[in-house]
Scaffold this active site. Structure first.
Site, PDB file in Angstrom:
ATOM      1  CG  ASP A 135      -1.796   1.194   1.316  1.00 40.25           C
ATOM      2  OD1 ASP A 135      -2.331   1.604   0.270  1.00 40.25           O
ATOM      3  OD2 ASP A 135      -1.964   1.742   2.422  1.00 40.25           O
ATOM      4  CD  GLU A 185      -4.845   1.135  -2.701  1.00 38.62           C
ATOM      5  OE1 GLU A 185      -5.627   2.100  -2.750  1.00 38.62           O
ATOM      6  OE2 GLU A 185      -4.582   0.524  -1.637  1.00 38.62           O
ATOM      7  CG  ASP A 228      -0.479   2.957   6.101  1.00 39.39           C
ATOM      8  OD1 ASP A 228      -1.159   3.449   5.184  1.00 39.39           O
ATOM      9  OD2 ASP A 228      -0.028   3.628   7.048  1.00 39.39           O
TER      10      ASP A 228
END
Length: 174
Positions: A10, A70, A142
């Site tokens: 992430d 992502e 996260d």
């Protein structure tokens, strides 16, 4: 299907979440999770180097086969989007340099794969990550998002492998 080690990421310049799972078909096993944090007061180049070194260590120590990242969401603030883009570039470079196959997923696709809807909230994603990977513990923020990215790729991979096997077994039209 053979088990494969996936590292979900992430992206963030301040904090990049990471999560490692092993996937064997639909079976998932938690391995590790954490965050690579950079010094917000350091110059950009130093922060990017710090991120690269942190990721390189994670990739080395966890020996992942695949990195799932992502995709960037464009923010209203162009500076924030640019900084996030720098971080993503470092993440993609570090994963490729480690010899990993790299896949990217939109936030909505990740939420849909983990929660069932692309409009899921962060707390719903974290709850489903804890449900799917109970040994991960009380994972939030996260690291939860990074594990969700890894879970998303595991689901996509399992589906692709099943589809490929079905197509190989289908009769060839004459």
């Amino acid at each position: 299907m053979a088990a494969i080690r996936l590292i979900g990421l992430d992206p963030g310049l301040q904090k990049t979440g990471w999560g490692v799972i092993e996937a064997d078909g639909n079976r998932l096993r938690f391995v590790a999770r954490g965050v690579v944090a950079t010094d917000g007061q350091a110059p950009m180049a130093s922060r990017l180097l710090e991120l690269y070194r942190g990721l390189t260590e994670i990739f080395r120590s966890h020996e992942g086969h695949v990195a799932a990242v992502e995709e960037t969401v464009v923010n209203r603030n162009p500076d924030t989007s640019l900084r996030l883009g720098h971080a993503r570039g470092v993440i993609l470079l570090a994963a490729a340099h480690a010899g990993m196959e790299v896949h990217e997923y939109a936030a909505k696709a990740i939420k849909r794969a983990v929660v069932g809807t692309g409009a899921a909230e962060k707390r719903q994603v974290a709850m489903m990550v804890r449900t799917l990977l109970p040994s991960a513990g009380a994972v939030t923020g996260d690291a939860a998002d990074a594990l969700a990215v890894a879970i998303c790729h595991a689901h996509h991979r399992a589906t692709a492998l099943r589809l490929d096997a079905a197509l190989r077994m289908a009769p060839v039209p004459s």
